[in-house]
Every structure is written in structure tokens, then in C-alpha cells.
Design a protein around this motif. Structure first.
Motif, short mmCIF file in Angstrom:
data_model
loop_
_atom_site.label_atom_id
_atom_site.label_comp_id
_atom_site.label_asym_id
_atom_site.label_seq_id
_atom_site.Cartn_x
_atom_site.Cartn_y
_atom_site.Cartn_z
N ALA A 76 0.84 -1.20 0.00
CA ALA A 76 0.00 0.00 0.00
C ALA A 76 0.87 1.25 0.00
N LEU A 77 1.91 1.26 0.84
CA LEU A 77 2.77 2.44 0.90
C LEU A 77 3.57 2.60 -0.39
N ALA A 78 3.97 1.48 -1.01
CA ALA A 78 4.67 1.57 -2.29
C ALA A 78 3.76 2.19 -3.35
N PHE A 79 2.50 1.79 -3.34
CA PHE A 79 1.54 2.36 -4.29
C PHE A 79 1.43 3.87 -4.10
N MET A 80 1.33 4.29 -2.84
CA MET A 80 1.21 5.72 -2.57
C MET A 80 2.44 6.50 -2.98
N MET A 81 3.62 5.93 -2.69
CA MET A 81 4.85 6.62 -3.07
C MET A 81 4.93 6.78 -4.59
N ALA A 82 4.55 5.73 -5.30
CA ALA A 82 4.63 5.77 -6.76
C ALA A 82 3.64 6.77 -7.36
N THR A 83 2.41 6.81 -6.83
CA THR A 83 1.44 7.75 -7.40
C THR A 83 1.86 9.20 -7.14
N THR A 84 2.41 9.46 -5.95
CA THR A 84 2.72 10.86 -5.63
C THR A 84 4.04 11.32 -6.22
#
Lengths: 320, 81
Positions: free
Chosen positions: A268-276
Motif C-alpha cells: 500500500a505504501l509503495a503504491f502511494m509513493m509511486a502515485t505521488t
């Protein structure tokens, strides 16, 4: 603190709509109303507070501090990136401003990663859905990814892949505007309005889907999917996140629901880092001053760092 | 007749938003002005700022960066000399 919302959702579902207690539908609806009210209250508060803090660190000030501390510019750029407001549409003038002030390119890239990645909407969503601990883990690894990426790009001699005009143009002079407290409050209120205005619909839909997952999707099913392909979850989440714009953090309630069913938090945190940190619109903006090869290098380095961070986070949470 | 420019370095959401809000105010308040969108990084840098969008009235920088001000504040910025 949120008891009143429980009463409101109870009233709406059972008194106003007259649904029967204890059915799946009424429980899902109750959950949806309660969660929507709670998340929007928390988001409003958190975005306001973070915007207020960020109003003390305008980019002009950050540029000045960095140019005076070139020896420690790299970690400092990550730290100040967290505190400085950022809009990807300003990436080019910001980058040129940094270059003109003699700030090392590695530090400029670090800032370019840290500032959008640890932003008010990402922190707001994390704090209201997952709490302080996860938000701090995100902050820590976000800073680490930014420093590492900037360092590595700096080693690859990026100057040859940047348009020459970047090193030639001169910035006009502009005094740093000193805001009054009232202006800072206005600024923060405006920021809350404009951010929520952009993402509220995603969040509502995501809470709705999240509510559905909470109520109807069996835990065994999610766990068996994670077990069979779980190892790939982190790179997959990162790859899905890269092209998306930072507004996509609005989908977080869906991810939170999946985590409660057994998906590891690092994905989940990897997804957030990538989107932002990375997005297609930003790549198009960066193309004004960077050769496509450099943008590809930038995306690959940041992407791989995020994947490593995701695995590390999963590992930490497994052992603790 | 005033000359209002919304300057940015790329076509972004906030710049488009500012352009629309300004156009609406100019029309609603019957302000004698031309409103134009300028997408040029060199214009941005000329004003010495690193955040977009810029609101420039008759060559004077009135606002820069996002979030853009509330409509009422923008109206004040357009009216003042």
C-alpha cells in the motif's frame, strides 16, 4: 470524538430509512456513512494543519537555505522537500531556480522526489485511515527513497541530458513575501478547499468500495490471493501507481480495506509513493527541460527504490 | 483597459482554474480588461518566482503559486492599481 457520527449514521439508516438492524445492507450503509463523515473531518483538519506548517517554508526560502548549505544539500533537500509546498506544474521553474542558485543537481532531484511524495493529502489520508505509526513509516521511507534516488542520479552525470537553456536563464528578483497569520490561515483554508474539491469524489467512491470489501469479501479469499502472488504485490502496486496522478491517493480506503483482509502494508505504501512521486503528467512537464532518457532513468531509479522500500516495510511489519 | 495575464510553465489544472475564475470575474463585474493565458517558462522566470500560476495585471505581479486565492481576493487583486 466521533460518537456523534455514529449517532448520525444510526439515525439515517434506522430511523430515516427504516432499515432493519443487523442485515448486511444496513451494516454496510451505516459503515459507509460513519466512515465518510469521519474521514472527511480528519482530512480537513490534517490538510489544514500541514498546509499551515508548509506556509512557513515557501520554495524561495528553501532555495536560499539549500544554496547556503551545499555540503549537506542532499539530506537537507529531502527534509525541506517535506516542508515545502509543491505542485508538479511548478517543477520546471523550481528546478531552474535551484540550478541558478548553485544547488547540486543531485539535491534538486532529491527535492523533486521528496516534496510531492510526502505531501498534505498523502499524510492526511494515511493519518486518518492508518494512524500515526504508518504515517511516520511512510515519511521515513519517503525521505530515504528521495535521498537515495537523488544521490544515484547525481552520480550518472545528468547534466548532459538536461536542456542547455536551464543553465543559462536568469531568474528575476522577487522578495520573499511575509505572510500574516491571517494570510496563512486563508492560504490553508484555500488549500483544503482546492485539494478536497479535486479528490472528494474518488474518496467517496473508494470508501463505498472499501465498505463493500469489509462487508462482503471473505478474508480467506484475499489471503489465498496474497499467498499465491503476494511476492509480486509490491512491484505490481508500484507499477500501477507510476502513471497515476497524486489525486489517486483518494483510492486509499480501498487499499485499507484490503489490508484489513491480509494484504501487507508495504504494498500500500509503495503504491502511494509511486502515485505521488511519479506521474505521467509530471513526465510531460519535465520533458520541457530533460531528455526522455533522463526521465526514464529518473522513473526507473525512483521506481526501484520504492519497490525496495515496500519490501523493507513488509519485512519490518512481519517481524514486529 | 487592463491587461490581465495568467502565466504558467505548462498547462496545469491550477493554471486553468485561475484562468477560468479570472475570466468569470471579469465578465460578471464588467471589468474592462483582456484576459490571456501565457504558457512560457521564460515569462515565469522573468518575474523571479518558482511557483505557478502567476496572475499579472498590467505587468505587475499580483499573485503566484497554488492554491489560488479565493474569488473575492482575486477580485480585489484585479481591481487595485
Amino acid at each position: 470524538m466521533f460518537e456523534i457520527y455514529q449517532h448520525i449514521s444510526n439515525y439515517l439508516v434506522y430511523s430515516l430509512l427504516g432499515l432493519e438492524k443487523g442485515t448486511k445492507l444496513s451494516m454496510a450503509l451505516e459503515f459507509f456513512i460513519y466512515d465518510t463523515l469521519k474521514i472527511f473531518t480528519l482530512l480537513t483538519l490534517i490538510i489544514f494543519i500541514i498546509s499551515f506548517i508548509r506556509s512557513y517554508f515557501p520554495i524561495e526560502k528553501t532555495r536560499e537555505i539549500l544554496s547556503k548549505n551545499k555540503a549537506i544539500a542532499l539530506p537537507l533537500a529531502a527534509f525541506l522537500g517535506v516542508l515545502t509546498p509543491f505542485c508538479s506544474c511548478s517543477a520546471v521553474p523550481m528546478f531552474i531556480g535551484f540550478v541558478e542558485a548553485g544547488i547540486p543537481l543531485s539535491a534538486a532531484f532529491t527535492f523533486l522526489v521528496a516534496s510531492p511524495m510526502v505531501n498534505e493529502i498523502a499524510l492526511g489520508m494515511l493519518l486518518s485511515l492508518f494512524g500515526l505509526k504508518i504515517a511516520l513509516v511512510y515519511l521515513f521511507f519517503g525521505v530515504l527513497v528521495a535521498i537515495f534516488s537523488g544521490f544515484l542520479i547525481g552520480k550518472l552525470d545528468p547534466k548532459r541530458l538536461i536542456e542547455s537553456y536551464v543553465f543559462e536563464v536568469k531568474l528575476g528578483s522577487q522578495d520573499i513575501k511575509n505572510m500574516t497569520i491571517k494570510e496563512r490561515i486563508d492560504y490553508s483554508v484555500n488549500n483544503v478547499k482546492q485539494i478536497l474539491g479535486k479528490v472528494w469524489i474518488y474518496i467517496v467512491v473508494a470508501i463505498f468500495i472499501g465498505g463493500f470489501i469489509h462487508g462482503y469479501v471473505p478474508k480467506d479469499l484475499v489471503e489465498s490471493i496474497v499467498k499465491s502472488g503476494g511476492f509480486l504485490a509490491v512491484p505490481l502496486a508500484t507499477l500501477i501507481g507510476i502513471p497515476l496522478y497524486s489525486n489517486s491517493v483518494g483510492v486509499l480506503p480501498v487499499i485499507q480495506a484490503l489490508i484489513s483482509k491480509g494484504v501487507p502494508v508495504g504494498s500500500a505504501l509503495a503504491f502511494m509513493m509511486a502515485t505521488t512521486a511519479l506521474s505521467l503528467p509530471e513526465f510531460i512537464i519535465l520533458k520541457q527541460m530533460m531528455k526522455p532518457r533522463l526521465i526514464a532513468m529518473f522513473a526507473a531509479i525512483v521506481g526501484v527504490s520504492i519497490i525496495v522500500a515496500g519490501y523493507l516495510i513488509n519485512f519490518l511489519f512481519k517481524t514486529s | 483597459m487592463k491587461r490581465i495575464q495568467i502565466i504558467s510553465s505548462s498547462n496545469c489544472k491550477n493554471c486553468e482554474l485561475l484562468y477560468q475564475v479570472v475570466s468569470k470575474i471579469v465578465e460578471a463585474k464588467n471589468i474592462q480588461a483582456s484576459v490571456e493565458k501565457v504558457v512560457d517558462i521564460k515569462e515565469v522566470l522573468k518575474y523571479g518566482v518558482m511557483t505557478t500560476p502567476l496572475l499579472v495585471v498590467d505587468g505587475k505581479l499580483k499573485h503566484y503559486g497554488s492554491p489560488i486565492p479565493a474569488p473575492q481576493k482575486i477580485e480585489e487583486l484585479l481591481m487595485e492599481d
